[in-house]
Design a protein around this motif. Structure first.
Motif, mmCIF file in Angstrom:
data_model
loop_
_atom_site.group_PDB
_atom_site.id
_atom_site.type_symbol
_atom_site.label_atom_id
_atom_site.label_comp_id
_atom_site.label_asym_id
_atom_site.label_seq_id
_atom_site.Cartn_x
_atom_site.Cartn_y
_atom_site.Cartn_z
ATOM 1 N N TYR A 365 0.923 -1.253 -0.080
ATOM 2 C CA TYR A 365 0.119 0.008 0.076
ATOM 3 C C TYR A 365 0.961 1.167 -0.078
ATOM 4 O O TYR A 365 2.081 1.150 0.495
ATOM 5 C CB TYR A 365 -1.000 -0.143 1.239
ATOM 6 N N HIS A 366 0.308 2.296 -0.595
ATOM 7 C CA HIS A 366 1.123 3.710 -0.906
ATOM 8 C C HIS A 366 1.161 4.381 0.507
ATOM 9 O O HIS A 366 2.225 5.130 0.428
ATOM 10 C CB HIS A 366 0.325 4.260 -2.053
ATOM 11 N N TRP A 367 0.401 4.325 1.385
ATOM 12 C CA TRP A 367 0.263 5.022 2.676
ATOM 13 C C TRP A 367 0.372 6.586 2.540
ATOM 14 O O TRP A 367 1.504 7.260 2.860
ATOM 15 C CB TRP A 367 1.361 4.701 3.541
ATOM 16 N N PRO A 368 -0.414 7.186 1.620
ATOM 17 C CA PRO A 368 -0.490 8.713 1.545
ATOM 18 C C PRO A 368 -0.593 9.410 2.977
ATOM 19 O O PRO A 368 -0.106 10.580 3.096
ATOM 20 C CB PRO A 368 -1.620 9.121 0.653
ATOM 21 N N GLY A 369 -1.110 8.617 3.851
ATOM 22 C CA GLY A 369 -1.219 9.405 5.246
ATOM 23 C C GLY A 369 -0.231 8.982 6.198
ATOM 24 O O GLY A 369 -0.115 9.406 7.469
ATOM 25 N N ASN A 370 0.693 8.059 5.623
ATOM 26 C CA ASN A 370 2.145 7.702 6.512
ATOM 27 C C ASN A 370 1.593 6.848 7.683
ATOM 28 O O ASN A 370 0.669 6.222 7.844
ATOM 29 C CB ASN A 370 3.016 9.079 6.603
ATOM 30 N N ILE A 371 2.497 7.251 8.731
ATOM 31 C CA ILE A 371 2.601 6.440 10.040
ATOM 32 C C ILE A 371 1.009 6.677 10.508
ATOM 33 O O ILE A 371 0.514 5.840 11.161
ATOM 34 C CB ILE A 371 3.691 6.985 10.839
ATOM 35 N N ARG A 372 0.600 8.034 10.627
ATOM 36 C CA ARG A 372 -0.677 8.500 11.108
ATOM 37 C C ARG A 372 -1.928 7.485 10.633
ATOM 38 O O ARG A 372 -2.661 6.888 11.254
ATOM 39 C CB ARG A 372 -1.068 9.753 11.163
ATOM 40 N N GLU A 373 -1.625 7.252 9.222
ATOM 41 C CA GLU A 373 -2.814 6.638 8.542
ATOM 42 C C GLU A 373 -2.578 4.891 8.988
ATOM 43 O O GLU A 373 -3.496 4.169 9.052
ATOM 44 C CB GLU A 373 -2.536 6.539 6.976
ATOM 45 N N LEU A 374 -1.262 4.502 8.889
ATOM 46 C CA LEU A 374 -1.005 3.066 9.395
ATOM 47 C C LEU A 374 -1.597 2.635 11.104
ATOM 48 O O LEU A 374 -2.107 1.779 11.011
ATOM 49 C CB LEU A 374 0.390 2.801 9.539
ATOM 50 N N GLU A 375 -1.607 3.728 11.683
ATOM 51 C CA GLU A 375 -2.032 3.550 13.212
ATOM 52 C C GLU A 375 -3.414 3.658 13.153
ATOM 53 O O GLU A 375 -4.160 2.716 13.744
ATOM 54 C CB GLU A 375 -1.332 4.845 14.006
ATOM 55 N N HIS A 376 -4.189 4.458 12.317
ATOM 56 C CA HIS A 376 -5.569 4.472 12.284
ATOM 57 C C HIS A 376 -6.123 3.163 11.761
ATOM 58 O O HIS A 376 -7.132 2.598 12.231
ATOM 59 C CB HIS A 376 -5.895 5.640 11.646
ATOM 60 N N SER A 377 -5.422 2.763 10.686
ATOM 61 C CA SER A 377 -5.983 1.484 10.069
ATOM 62 C C SER A 377 -5.669 0.223 11.033
ATOM 63 O O SER A 377 -6.684 -0.577 10.876
ATOM 64 C CB SER A 377 -5.128 1.315 8.720
ATOM 65 N N ILE A 378 -4.535 0.184 11.788
ATOM 66 C CA ILE A 378 -4.560 -0.961 12.863
ATOM 67 C C ILE A 378 -5.718 -0.754 14.007
ATOM 68 O O ILE A 378 -6.147 -1.872 14.192
ATOM 69 C CB ILE A 378 -3.305 -0.825 13.379
ATOM 70 N N GLU A 379 -5.726 0.368 14.336
ATOM 71 C CA GLU A 379 -6.620 0.596 15.412
ATOM 72 C C GLU A 379 -8.093 0.147 14.955
ATOM 73 O O GLU A 379 -8.865 -0.654 15.607
ATOM 74 C CB GLU A 379 -6.851 1.977 15.661
ATOM 75 N N LYS A 380 -8.456 0.668 13.639
ATOM 76 C CA LYS A 380 -9.822 0.055 13.251
ATOM 77 C C LYS A 380 -9.864 -1.266 13.113
ATOM 78 O O LYS A 380 -11.083 -2.022 13.372
ATOM 79 C CB LYS A 380 -10.241 0.767 11.904
ATOM 80 N N ALA A 381 -8.910 -2.329 12.584
ATOM 81 C CA ALA A 381 -8.938 -3.559 12.280
ATOM 82 C C ALA A 381 -9.076 -4.171 13.629
ATOM 83 O O ALA A 381 -9.510 -5.390 13.879
ATOM 84 C CB ALA A 381 -7.620 -4.006 11.505
#
Length: 455
Positions: A365-381
Motif C-alpha cells: 500500500y502507498h500510505w499517503p497518510g504515512n504513519i498516522r494512517e497506518l496507526e488508524h488502520s491498525i486501530e480500526k482493524a
C-alpha cells in the motif's frame, strides 16, 4: 553591584539627592521623583524592585495619609513590589497602619545609613523572590498543559530512517536552528523531540506550538504572552510559549501555514532573542533552541511571495527531510506490530497477529497518510476484529493509491495521473473537493500535481 531597580519618591529634593548619592554607589539603577502623581506612569515604563516612598507631600500635613494612599495605589497594580515608607513623623500607630496596607518596612528620618541599606537590601530580595515564585507558577501552569501527553517512540531500522537519525545525532548538541520537512504523518514532531532529548537543553522544556491551529488573533498572546488587562479576556498575566521555552527548545509545527504579516513578528523575536508581552513595554530576553517543521515547499512559497525569504534563512540552518512510510520498507511491518500490541491492550482484545496476506497488503500500500494512517488502520482493524488472526480483508485501505510493486511503478504513476486529472475535471477549480474524492489530503494532491506537472 546588587541586582535591583529603585524608585525614590519624595517632595524634598535635598532628601532625594542624599538618597541618590547613597544608593547610586550601591545599585546601578536609581530613579528620583518629586511628584507622586508620576508614580503610576513610571511603574508602567520600567520594572522596579523597590519603591522608597515619603508619607507626606503637602506642606504642613504630617498625618501620613498621602503615603498610605500612594502605597495602596502601588500595591493594587503591583502587588509583588516592595514598598518602604519613610517619614519624619512616625509613631507606632502609623507604622502599624502602613504595614497593614502592604508596606514592606517603615523608616524614620533622619535615617541611619547602615540600617537603611540593610532594609533596602532585604526588601529588594523579597521582590526578587516574589518575582521568581510568580515566574515559576506561570511556568508550572504551562508545564501542566504540555507535559501530560502520551509518550511516543521512534520505531524502525530502515536505512532511510537510520540516515535521518544519524543527522539528528550530529546536530542535536549544537544550538543551530533546524527545519524538519516531510509529508503529513511521517513523525516530524518525534524527530523534534529526539533532537531535544539528545541536546544540551534536555533538562529544560521542549514547548510545541501547532502554527496551523493558531488563529491570527491569538498568535501574539500564545507566543509572546500578555499582562492582566491587556485585552477583554486577559484576566491574569500569562507567559507565552517563547518565555516558557526559555533555556529549552521551541518547536513550531506547520510553520508554512503562518500568514505573511505574522511572519515578520516571529522573525523579529527570533532575531532579537527577546519578546514583549501584549500590554507591556518591557522586553523579556529569551534563550531558545528553535526547531520548525512543515509539509510545504517553503522555497516555492518564497517564490510566490507567501513566505519571507529572510525567515526561511533564519529557521533553515539545517534541514532534515523525513522519508515517507512507503519508502521505509519493512519498517511498515515493525510499526504495524507496535500499533497492534498498543491497541489490543487498549481495547482488551486477545493477542492478534497479521497473516501473510495482510502483511503483503500493508507492504504494497502507498500510505499517503504515512504513519498516522497506518496507526488508524491498525486501530480500526483491532476494534472490528472477530478472530485472533487479522487478514487482508480486515484492512480497508484506499484502492486509489494502488500498490507499491516496483515492476508496476510506471503503470501506477500513469493511473495516478489519470485519476487526478479525472477528479480535477469533475471538480473544476476546487482542489479540496478533488482531494476528498481521491481520498488524500489537499497538500498530497498539490504534491502529486507538481510531480505530474498538472497546472
Amino acid at each position: 553591584m546588587p541586582k535591583g531597580n529603585i524608585l525614590l519618591v519624595d517632595d524634598n529634593k535635598s532628601v532625594l539627592s542624599a538618597l541618590e548619592i547613597l544608593l547610586s554607589s550601591e545599585y546601578d539603577n536609581v530613579k528620583c521623583l518629586s511628584n507622586p502623581n508620576l508614580i503610576t506612569s513610571e511603574l508602567r515604563k520600567t520594572q522596579y524592585h523597590l519603591v522608597l516612598l515619603d508619607m507626606n507631600f503637602k506642606a504642613g500635613v504630617n498625618t501620613g495619609n498621602e503615603g498610605i494612599f500612594w502605597l495602596q495605589q502601588i500595591k493594587e497594580n503591583h502587588p509583588d513590589l516592595s514598598v518602604v515608607l519613610i517619614t519624619a513623623y512616625g509613631d507606632v500607630e502609623l507604622a502599624v497602619k502602613a504595614l497593614k496596607s502592604g508596606a514592606t518596612d517603615f523608616i524614620l528620618k533622619p535615617w541611619d545609613n547602615t540600617k537603611l541599606l540593610a532594609t533596602i537590601r532585604s526588601s529588594i530580595q523579597l521582590s526578587l523572590s516574589r518575582e521568581e515564585v510568580k515566574h515559576l507558577k506561570l511556568k508550572e501552569k504551562e508545564l501542566k498543559r504540555v507535559i501530560n501527553r502520551e509518550e511516543k517512540f521512534i520505531i524502525g531500522s530502515s536505512p532511510e530512517l537510520m540516515q535521518v537519525l544519524k543527522v539528528v545525532r550530529k546536530v542535536a548538541k549544537t544550538d543551530t536552528n533546524i527545519l524538519i520537512t516531510g509529508e503529513n504523518g511521517t513523525g516530524k514532531e518525534l524527530i523534534a523531540r529526539e533532537i531535544h532529548r539528545l541536546s544540551n537543553r534536555k533538562d529544560e522544556m521542549l514547548v510545541s506550538v501547532d502554527m496551523g491551529a493558531l488563529s491570527e488573533s491569538l498568535f501574539e498572546s500564545e507566543l509572546f504572552g500578555h499582562v492582566k488587562g491587556a485585552f477583554t479576556d486577559a484576566r491574569e498575566n500569562r507567559a507565552g510559549k517563547f518565555e516558557v521555552a526559555n533555556k529549552g527548545s521551541l518547536f513550531l509545527d506547520e510553520i508554512g501555514n503562518l500568514s505573511f504579516h505574522l511572519q515578520a513578528k516571529l522573525l523579529a523575536a527570533i532575531q532579537n532573542r527577546e519578546i514583549t508581552r501584549i500590554g507591556s513595554n518591557q522586553s523579556i530576553p529569551v534563550d531558545i533552541r528553535l526547531i520548525c517543521a512543515t509539509n510545504k515547499n517553503l522555497p516555492e512559497l518564497v517564490e510566490k511571495g507567501l513566505f519571507r525569504e529572510d525567515l526561511l534563512y533564519r529557521i533553515n540552518t539545517i534541514q532534515i527531510e523525513i522519508p515517507p512510510l512507503r519508502n521505509r520498507g519493512n519498517d511498515i511491518l515493525v510499526l504495524a506490530e507496535f500499533f497492534l500490541k498498543k491497541y489490543t491492550y487498549k481495547y482488551d482484545k486477545p493477542a492478534l497477529k497479521l497473516n501473510n496476506q495482510a502483511q503483503d497488503k500493508l507492504l504494497k500500500y502507498h500510505w499517503p497518510g504515512n504513519i498516522r494512517e497506518l496507526e488508524h488502520s491498525i486501530e480500526k482493524a483491532v476494534i472490528l476484529s472477530e478472530n485472533n488472526i487479522l487478514k487482508a480483508d480486515d484492512f480497508f485501505l484506499n484502492p486509489l493509491t494502488g500498490c507499491r510493486n516496483k515492476t508496476d511503478s510506471l503503470r501506477l504513476e500513469e493511473m495516478e495521473k489519470r485519476l487526478i486529472l479525472l477528479a480535477l475535471e469533475k471538480n473544476p477549480g476546487n482542489v479540496t473537493a478533488a482531494a476528498e474524492q481521491l481520498g488524500i489530503t489537499r497538500q498530497t494532491l498539490y504534491n502529486k500535481m507538481k510531480k505530474f506537472k498538472i497546472g
